[in-house]
Every structure is written in structure tokens, then in C-alpha cells.
Design an enzyme around this catalytic site. Sequence first.
Site, short mmCIF file in Angstrom:
data_model
loop_
_atom_site.label_atom_id
_atom_site.label_comp_id
_atom_site.label_asym_id
_atom_site.label_seq_id
_atom_site.Cartn_x
_atom_site.Cartn_y
_atom_site.Cartn_z
N GLU A 217 -1.79 1.95 -2.17
CA GLU A 217 -2.74 0.84 -2.10
C GLU A 217 -3.89 1.28 -1.20
O GLU A 217 -3.76 1.28 0.03
CB GLU A 217 -2.05 -0.42 -1.56
CG GLU A 217 -0.88 -0.89 -2.41
CD GLU A 217 -1.27 -1.23 -3.84
OE1 GLU A 217 -2.48 -1.44 -4.10
OE2 GLU A 217 -0.39 -1.29 -4.70
N CYS A 251 -9.31 -4.47 2.77
CA CYS A 251 -9.53 -3.49 1.69
C CYS A 251 -10.21 -4.11 0.48
O CYS A 251 -10.89 -3.40 -0.27
CB CYS A 251 -8.20 -2.84 1.30
SG CYS A 251 -6.96 -4.00 0.69
#
Length: 470
Positions: A217, A251
Site C-alpha cells: 500500500e 497517502c
Amino acid sequence: MPVITEITEMQDCFNAQRIAYDKHPYSSYESRKNKLRTLKRYLIEQQNELAQAINEDFGCRNTTESTIVDLMTVVSQINYTLKHLNRWMKPQQRSSGILAYPATAEVHYQPKGIIGIITPWNYPVFLSVGPMVTAIAAGNRTMIKMSEFTPHTNKAVTALIESCFAQDEVAIVEGELEISQAFSKLKFDHILFTGSTNVGKAVMSAAAENLVPVTLELGGKSPCILLPDFSAKRFARDVLLSKTLNSGQTCVAPDTLYCHRSIFPDLIAALTAQYQANFPDQSQATDITSLIHDPHMQRMKDIVSDAEDKGAKIYPLTEAATQHARQMPLTVLTDCTPDMRVMQEEIFGPLLPVVLFDSLDEVIATINAGPRPLALYAFTHDINVQRQLLYETHSGGVCFNDAAMQVGVEDLPFGGIGDSGMGCYHAEEGFRAFSHAKAVLSRGRVNMTPLFGPPYGRKLHDLLLKLLFR
């Protein structure tokens, strides 16, 4: 259960988890359910300690914000998992086909074994305990490598885990580069890494030595597109939470704003007014999260200086001084060009570069020419434009008329593509990622397969071929 800080301790813990797993390789639904319920109870009981620990690590991070984004999200995930776990665990019936008839074909979801979770600093509970919930739901044991930048949170998470689990079920590991590298080299049955693309490459390389599957991720420059049918005022209201949450240290935060030229005259004023409404008293700005440490603060300043030196215009959305260290107001940068650092690097902070456009095709071409982003955001009510963006671009996820909220929808998978990640978790996809899909074919008393063997050329073979090639 002491936190693990030495390589030898880490290896011993891994060995203990392997022995424990081998003794009980398939935990029951009741066992998994009880573990998740226990974890939920202690999360709720210890929420204040966890939120305060996060605040201490950042220097300033409002405990309400931490409770919502780091703790409530995990509790909500547990509730969702408990609701669906029984169905996820059931074998899936499949067709056995002509060649295997008569037979029963199923897919059984078996725990992989020991899951290694490598956690970043930006959401230290959500990104450590959250994946652990999924790993437990899939019947695994877990080792979690916490970030060295969140020592207070690490201590609080360790206390939480001690309340719920033995060390051969869940273990917490701390340490810097040497520990991180050794952690990645353990022969886990699956590794989940959340962090930067460069470190993700190193983790994947280390895991490859043991043929350990990975879920990465990562991040990247998630584009945000403001189309002409959407008002600047409404956009400012809807986008600011996602960009100011955790001071942009997220993110999936919008990284670059592509603004249609017709709306730009109203954009800066709308963003400024909304920002100052959200954060009215800068001198007591406890709602503004500090940047994690001095090097990251300096990086933000250097990126702004680089852009200004190359011709960008800088618009801090407030000029008021803040009270706490490493707080930085959201700053808009215009007249940005590709040679600027702000257009090349993932920002991961409270900066928002703006690029003007006339044609959506130009924006799509620019996005497709770069690394595939973790998320793409578009603010428009035009269904045809939404469809064009959906089918002509690649990204880990898409959100229309909002930003970052797709991560909090429990029933959606979360993951990147290309440079922004590999594989996904959350929802049922997370359970599948941490499970082995074992194909099971069961024969009864009748087995017709030998009839299809040699000698070939019989009428039965002709019949079979006609059935298969029709």
C-alpha cells in the site's frame, strides 16, 4: 508481553508463532469472533490513552481527530467484519465441469499462517490494528513492525495488544533500519507493507528471497480535478477536510489540483474563506496537526522555496502565527511547472499545487503519462465526464465530488496499482488476501474419468469433444 526490539527476539517470536500455528492451523469461527470482540472492547476502553499517545508523538494532533480516523475506523471495521465473517469463511461451491462429473467442487479459504504487517507513522493505530483485524478474521497470527517515529503510540498499542492476545498470537516489534530489514526477511506467509514506493521495493525484494507474497500500500500523486460545472465555494467546502486531515500526511490526500481555467478566479478566495472558517483561531490551533518531525517540516519549506524560485506564486491560506511547533497552514501554489519538486514528489503535507487546464483530454493525458496514482478525485456532476475519467484513467480508487472518503467505506477494497501499490485489503478482499483459496474436488462412489482415457478414438471421445467444442 514485552515489545520486541532485538533481531534474535524477533526470530524467537516468529518461531513461537509458527509452532503455535502448526498446532492449531484452522481456528474456528467462534474463536475468531471472540478475539475480535475482545479487541473491540479494549479499544473502546483504551481510546483516550491511544489518542493522547498519538498527540504526544506528533506534538499536536487533536485527540478527537485521532479518535475518529485512527480508532473509530477500526471499531467500525470490527463491526463490519463480525457481520460478514461467517459468510466469508464458508466454502464456495463451484462447478466441477464435464470432465470431472460427477463430483463436488469447492473453494476453501484457509489461513495462510503468520502475517507480517509493516506500519507507517501517519495513522499508527488504523494502519497497524486495522490490518491485524483482517489477519485475525482470516485465522492468522500476526507480527506488527511499528514505526520508530511513534514511540508513545507504540507503547499504547503494545498495552492494547497485551490486554487481548498472547505473544504467539500477536506481537509488536520496534526498531529502526536494521530491525526493519530483518523483519522483511522473515519467512512470513504474507507481508502487508504501507509506506513509500522506494521502501516498498526494498520490502518486496527481501520478501522475494523467501517467495513471500506481499500486499503493498504505497502512495503517489493523487490528482484532483475541478470541472467547470462545480462551484469553487462548494469545492472548497468539500475538499478541505481531506487535504487538512492530519495536515495532509495522508497517502490518499489530493496531491495536485487540476482546475478548469474558468473557475480559477474564485478558487483562492473560496479556499481561504473556508480554511479560516474551519480553523478560526490560529493562535490556539489545536485542530491543526503538526508535521511529524523537523526534517519533514524542513522538506515542506524546501519544496515551497524551490517552487517560488522557479516562478510559482505562493498563497498561504492564513498569515496568522500558530502556537505549536511544526504546524503549517495549508498553502496553495499556482503557476506550477513540471520541473518543480512540488510537481515531481509525493507531497505528504499541507501544500496544494494548482495546474490550470482548458481541455479535460489534456489532464487525462498528463495523468496517464505518469505513475498510476493511489486515488483519483473529480468534482463534477456531469455523468459523461465521470464515465470518461473512470474508463480512460487508471488509479487504485476513484471518488467523485469528495476526496479520501472511499478509504472509510468498509465494503470497498483498498489498494493501489503500479507505483501506488500491489494487491488490496479492507472488506472481503482483505479476508481473501490473507487466506489461501484451496481448490477441493471430491469424488463419490462413481468416477467416470478413466472412461476418457486410452485407447483413444472411441465414440465416447467423439461425444466428449463435441460437448467441449460446441
